[in-house]
Design a protein around this motif. Structure first.
Motif, mmCIF file in Angstrom:
data_model
loop_
_atom_site.group_PDB
_atom_site.id
_atom_site.type_symbol
_atom_site.label_atom_id
_atom_site.label_comp_id
_atom_site.label_asym_id
_atom_site.label_seq_id
_atom_site.Cartn_x
_atom_site.Cartn_y
_atom_site.Cartn_z
ATOM 1 N N ALA A 102 -18.365 -58.976 -9.766
ATOM 2 C CA ALA A 102 -17.959 -57.711 -9.818
ATOM 3 C C ALA A 102 -17.093 -57.393 -10.907
ATOM 4 N N PRO A 103 -16.350 -58.160 -11.339
ATOM 5 C CA PRO A 103 -15.543 -57.671 -12.625
ATOM 6 C C PRO A 103 -16.171 -57.658 -13.872
ATOM 7 N N SER A 128 -8.666 -70.088 -10.528
ATOM 8 C CA SER A 128 -9.174 -68.990 -9.623
ATOM 9 C C SER A 128 -9.124 -69.384 -8.180
ATOM 10 N N ALA A 151 -18.272 -54.437 -13.892
ATOM 11 C CA ALA A 151 -17.285 -53.219 -14.354
ATOM 12 C C ALA A 151 -17.022 -53.476 -15.836
ATOM 13 N N PHE A 152 -16.798 -54.615 -16.346
ATOM 14 C CA PHE A 152 -16.359 -54.639 -17.650
ATOM 15 C C PHE A 152 -17.622 -54.519 -18.463
#
Length: 126
Positions: free
Chosen positions: A87-88, A73, A91-92
């Motif tokens: 954030a991801p 990462s 969204a997922f």
């Protein structure tokens, strides 16, 4: 003392089971649609595309997933690391939560609510 009602526990287990039955095929379909997209793009560019992992490259989505989870990462130095990680996930989660009101078979839906289309539009807009 409060004891957990077994009926509510069974209902919770059934809901979680229905979620897994819906989510795992969705993830597999997305993985193999990505594989198909890569094959089509490779054909348009006159090259072979994914063909090394497994027969005809069918294990390529699995190899991509292993590669994704084993990568290091890297965080931008001036960003908020918490937002960069969360954030991801948000969204997922929202894209999967939108499937909760979509009927998959006759009478088989995770959450049968009266305002399902409104819920779908609200989740999709987020």
């Amino acid at each position: 003392m409060n004891f957990i009602n077994l009926d509510s526990l069974y209902l919770l287990g059934f809901i979680i089971f229905k979620i897994f039955i819906l989510v795992f095929p969705l993830l597999l379909i997305v993985a193999f649609l990505t594989y198909a997209e890569r094959k089509v793009i490779a054909a348009a560019q006159l090259r072979k595309g994914p063909n090394v992992v497994g027969i005809w490259g069918l294990l390529q989505p699995l190899a991509d997933g292993i590669k994704l989870f084993s990568k290091e990462s890297i965080f931008p130095s001036v960003s908020s690391k918490l937002v960069f990680i969360i954030a991801p996930m948000v969204a997922f989660s929202l894209s999967i939560a939108a499937w909760a009101v979509i009927p998959v078979a006759d009478g088989w839906v995770i959450s049968n609510i009266n305002v399902g289309i409104l819920y779908l539009f609200a989740i999709s807009s987020l």
